[in-house]
Design a protein around this motif. Structure first.
Motif, PDB file in Angstrom:
ATOM      1  N   LYS A  12       5.684  -2.924   7.152  1.00  0.00           N
ATOM      2  CA  LYS A  12       5.226  -2.070   8.252  1.00  0.00           C
ATOM      3  C   LYS A  12       5.295  -2.825   9.578  1.00  0.00           C
ATOM      4  O   LYS A  12       4.691  -3.894   9.721  1.00  0.00           O
ATOM      5  CB  LYS A  12       3.775  -1.629   8.028  1.00  0.00           C
ATOM      6  N   ARG A  13       6.013  -2.260  10.522  1.00  0.00           N
ATOM      7  CA  ARG A  13       5.983  -2.781  11.886  1.00  0.00           C
ATOM      8  C   ARG A  13       4.686  -2.288  12.521  1.00  0.00           C
ATOM      9  O   ARG A  13       4.418  -1.081  12.571  1.00  0.00           O
ATOM     10  CB  ARG A  13       7.211  -2.324  12.656  1.00  0.00           C
ATOM     11  N   VAL A  14       3.877  -3.199  13.017  1.00  0.00           N
ATOM     12  CA  VAL A  14       2.472  -2.886  13.268  1.00  0.00           C
ATOM     13  C   VAL A  14       2.240  -1.980  14.468  1.00  0.00           C
ATOM     14  O   VAL A  14       1.174  -1.363  14.586  1.00  0.00           O
ATOM     15  CB  VAL A  14       1.633  -4.180  13.430  1.00  0.00           C
ATOM     16  N   GLN A  15       3.184  -1.869  15.386  1.00  0.00           N
ATOM     17  CA  GLN A  15       2.976  -1.006  16.544  1.00  0.00           C
ATOM     18  C   GLN A  15       3.463   0.423  16.320  1.00  0.00           C
ATOM     19  O   GLN A  15       3.220   1.291  17.150  1.00  0.00           O
ATOM     20  CB  GLN A  15       3.674  -1.600  17.766  1.00  0.00           C
ATOM     21  N   ALA A  16       4.144   0.662  15.204  1.00  0.00           N
ATOM     22  CA  ALA A  16       4.642   2.002  14.908  1.00  0.00           C
ATOM     23  C   ALA A  16       3.484   2.895  14.463  1.00  0.00           C
ATOM     24  O   ALA A  16       2.489   2.433  13.902  1.00  0.00           O
ATOM     25  CB  ALA A  16       5.715   1.950  13.841  1.00  0.00           C
ATOM     26  N   THR A  17       3.605   4.207  14.721  1.00  0.00           N
ATOM     27  CA  THR A  17       2.571   5.163  14.349  1.00  0.00           C
ATOM     28  C   THR A  17       3.183   6.316  13.570  1.00  0.00           C
ATOM     29  O   THR A  17       4.400   6.486  13.526  1.00  0.00           O
ATOM     30  CB  THR A  17       1.866   5.729  15.597  1.00  0.00           C
ATOM     31  N   GLY A  18       2.302   7.106  12.936  1.00  0.00           N
ATOM     32  CA  GLY A  18       2.758   8.321  12.256  1.00  0.00           C
ATOM     33  C   GLY A  18       3.674   8.072  11.080  1.00  0.00           C
ATOM     34  O   GLY A  18       4.491   8.924  10.737  1.00  0.00           O
ATOM     35  N   GLY A  19       3.554   6.903  10.437  1.00  0.00           N
ATOM     36  CA  GLY A  19       4.397   6.598   9.284  1.00  0.00           C
ATOM     37  C   GLY A  19       5.772   6.081   9.641  1.00  0.00           C
ATOM     38  O   GLY A  19       6.598   5.815   8.755  1.00  0.00           O
ATOM     39  N   ARG A  20       6.057   5.919  10.946  1.00  0.00           N
ATOM     40  CA  ARG A  20       7.352   5.391  11.356  1.00  0.00           C
ATOM     41  C   ARG A  20       7.350   3.868  11.247  1.00  0.00           C
ATOM     42  O   ARG A  20       6.314   3.233  11.145  1.00  0.00           O
ATOM     43  CB  ARG A  20       7.659   5.826  12.796  1.00  0.00           C
ATOM     44  N   GLY A  21       8.558   3.270  11.295  1.00  0.00           N
ATOM     45  CA  GLY A  21       8.675   1.817  11.280  1.00  0.00           C
ATOM     46  C   GLY A  21       8.315   1.184   9.953  1.00  0.00           C
ATOM     47  O   GLY A  21       7.860   0.037   9.916  1.00  0.00           O
ATOM     48  N   GLN A  22       8.517   1.918   8.852  1.00  0.00           N
ATOM     49  CA  GLN A  22       8.183   1.401   7.527  1.00  0.00           C
ATOM     50  C   GLN A  22       9.404   1.436   6.614  1.00  0.00           C
ATOM     51  O   GLN A  22      10.185   2.390   6.646  1.00  0.00           O
ATOM     52  CB  GLN A  22       7.049   2.217   6.903  1.00  0.00           C
ATOM     53  N   THR A  23       9.538   0.385   5.808  1.00  0.00           N
ATOM     54  CA  THR A  23      10.649   0.274   4.872  1.00  0.00           C
ATOM     55  C   THR A  23      10.135  -0.257   3.544  1.00  0.00           C
ATOM     56  O   THR A  23       9.287  -1.151   3.522  1.00  0.00           O
ATOM     57  CB  THR A  23      11.740  -0.681   5.416  1.00  0.00           C
ATOM     58  N   VAL A  24      10.647   0.283   2.442  1.00  0.00           N
ATOM     59  CA  VAL A  24      10.250  -0.170   1.108  1.00  0.00           C
ATOM     60  C   VAL A  24      11.343  -1.051   0.529  1.00  0.00           C
ATOM     61  O   VAL A  24      12.529  -0.707   0.563  1.00  0.00           O
ATOM     62  CB  VAL A  24       9.979   1.026   0.171  1.00  0.00           C
ATOM     63  N   ALA A  25      10.943  -2.211   0.005  1.00  0.00           N
ATOM     64  CA  ALA A  25      11.878  -3.152  -0.619  1.00  0.00           C
ATOM     65  C   ALA A  25      11.422  -3.432  -2.041  1.00  0.00           C
ATOM     66  O   ALA A  25      10.259  -3.752  -2.276  1.00  0.00           O
ATOM     67  CB  ALA A  25      11.950  -4.449   0.174  1.00  0.00           C
ATOM     68  N   ALA A  26      12.357  -3.308  -2.993  1.00  0.00           N
ATOM     69  CA  ALA A  26      12.014  -3.487  -4.407  1.00  0.00           C
ATOM     70  C   ALA A  26      12.506  -4.811  -4.972  1.00  0.00           C
ATOM     71  O   ALA A  26      12.276  -5.102  -6.143  1.00  0.00           O
ATOM     72  CB  ALA A  26      12.577  -2.334  -5.227  1.00  0.00           C
TER      73      ALA A  26
END
Length: 370
Positions: A148-162
Motif C-alpha cells: 500500500k502506498r500510504v498517501q493513496a485513498t479509496g483503495g487506490r495505490g495497492q498491489t498484491v504480490a504472491a
C-alpha cells in the motif's frame, strides 16, 4: 459568530470535482449547524469580517500548518484532525517497523505498534527498500502480500504480490524519495467480507458516535467502488456507543476502533480530531481463517460525513432523541434523480468519474420519540 471555509492543501488540485463540491456542501451545512457565516474556499489575503475561522480541510493538517493560520481558533479549529507529524495521518502508523533499528521518520512511536498489535492485521511499515523487502519476506510465509502506498485513498495505490519475485518488482517501482519521506505499508492480503466504519464526530458542543456498514457499487467502468455508508448513530462519545445493544461483530469492531483511537491520543502528543473514522474489516485469510482488524483511519471529511451532518442536525432539532439512522449514497448513472427528501451533495458529470449523484437521507423510523 465565525466563518466556515473549506481549505485545500497543496494536493488539493488532485481532488476530483465531485470531492471538491461535496466538501463545499459539507462546509455550507456545518455553517448552518454552528450558526456561522459560510465563506467558501479559504483565502489568505482576505480579511474575514466574522471570526474565528472554522476549517473544512481536504486532508488532515499538521500542527505547523494550523499554526500558520492565525485567524483560526485553536480551541475549535476544524472539522477533521491535526497531527504532530505528517506521517501520523497516513496508513504508515498502523504497523510496526520490520526490525529494530529500521529507518523511521522523526516522531515515530514504537509504543503505538505494541498498543494496537492485537487490533490490526499482520503487517509492517517500511521507509527504505531493505526494510520493505525484509517485511515482505516475513509476510510471504503466511500468504500473499498487499503493498500500500500510504498517501493513496479509496483503495487506490495497492498491489498484491504472491511471490518474492513479484514483490520485488512492485517495490522497485516505488520512488526512493516517496519511500523515505512517506514510507510504504506491507500487509497480509485478505478476502474482504465486510467493512464497518466506526466513528465519532464533534461540532461545537454536540458529539455523536456511530457504526456504519459500507456498500460497494459499480462505476461507469464496471469497477466496484465505494457507494456510501448506512449509519446507526447515538448522541454522545464512544463510551455511549459501547453501551448500546450492538451485534457481536459490531461491538468487537467498535472496541478495536476505540483501542486504536486511544492509542493515537496517548502515543502522539498534540493529536486532535473532531472527526475520527476507523475502517474495521472482517476478512478471510488464505487458509479460510476469519479475522477482524482496523484497516485504516480517517481524520477528515469522508464518505460518511453527509450522514454525520444529517444526524447532528437531527439531534439539534430533537433534543430528547438519543439515536438515529442516516445514510450516504453514490449513484453512477446518467439519469439518476434524488428522492425529494434527500440532501444532495453532488449531481452532475465529474470529468473523471462521469455522471454521478451523491446524496444523504435521514431515516426517521428508528428515531427515539421527541
Amino acid at each position: 459568530m465565525g466563518t466556515v471555509v473549506t481549505f485545500a492543501q497543496c494536493n488539493g488540485s488532485l481532488d476530483a470535482v465531485h470531492e471538491h463540491c461535496t466538501r463545499t456542501e459539507v462546509a455550507r451545512r456545518l455553517a448552518l449547524l454552528k450558526g456561522f457565516d459560510f465563506g467558501d474556499e479559504y483565502d489568505a489575503s482576505h480579511q474575514y469580517a466574522s471570526q474565528p475561522l472554522y476549517l473544512v480541510p481536504n486532508d488532515t493538517l499538521s500542527r505547523a500548518q494550523l499554526a500558520a493560520l492565525p485567524q483560526v481558533d485553536p480551541s475549535d479549529p476544524l472539522f477533521g484532525g491535526v497531527v504532530p507529524y505528517a506521517f501520523v495521518a497516513t496508513k504508515a502508523i498502523t504497523h510496526p517497523l520490520p526490525y529494530p533499528g529500521a529507518s523511521a521518520p522523526k516522531g515515530w512511536s514504537t509504543d503505538f505498534g505494541k498498543r494496537v498489535g492485537g487490533v490490526v492485521f499482520r503487517g509492517f511499515s517500511a521507509f527504505d527498500l531493505e526494510a520493505a523487502r525484509a517485511a515482505g519476506r516475513t509476510l510471504l510465509a503466511h500468504g500473499a502480500v498487499r503493498v500500500k502506498r500510504v498517501q493513496a485513498t479509496g483503495g487506490r495505490g495497492q498491489t498484491v504480490a504472491a511471490s518474492l519475485h513479484a514483490l520485488s518488482a512492485v517495490l522497485d517501482t516505488l520512488p526512493s524519495q516517496e519511500l523515505s519521506t512517506h514510507g510504504v505499508v506491507l500487509e497480509e492480503n485478505l478476502n474482504a467480507l465486510r467493512t464497518w466504519g466506526i466513528g465519532q464526530t464533534r461540532v461545537g458542543a454536540s458529539i455523536i458516535s456511530y457504526y456504519g456498514i459500507q456498500r460497494l457499487v459499480r462505476n461507469h467502468q464496471g469497477e466496484l467502488v465505494y457507494g456510501g455508508t448506512d449509519l446507526n448513530v447515538v448522541r454522545g462519545g464512544f463510551d455511549v456507543l459501547l453501551t448500546q445493544p450492538l451485534p457481536r461483530n459490531v461491538r468487537l469492531a467498535a472496541r478495536f476502533a476505540v483501542c486504536y483511537h486511544t492509542a493515537v491520543q496517548d502515543c502522539f502528543e498534540g493529536f486532535f480530531a473532531s472527526r475520527a473514522n476507523y475502517d474495521v474489516l472482517l476478512g478471510a485469510r488464505t487458509n479460510g481463517e476469519l479475522c477482524l482488524g482496523v484497516l485504516e483511519q480517517s481524520w477528515r471529511a469522508g464518505g460518511a460525513t453527509g450522514a454525520e451532518v444529517a444526524a447532528l442536525g437531527h439531534f439539534a432539532a430533537q433534543p430528547r432523541s438519543q439515536r438515529g439512522r442516516a445514510c450516504t449514497l453514490g449513484v453512477y448513472a446518467s439519469a439518476a434523480e434524488p428522492p425529494p427528501e434527500a440532501a444532495v451533495y453532488f449531481h452532475g458529470v465529474d470529468p473523471q468519474a462521469g455522471p454521478l449523484l451523491k446524496y444523504t437521507l435521514l431515516h426517521h423510523d428508528g428515531d427515539d420519540p421527541a
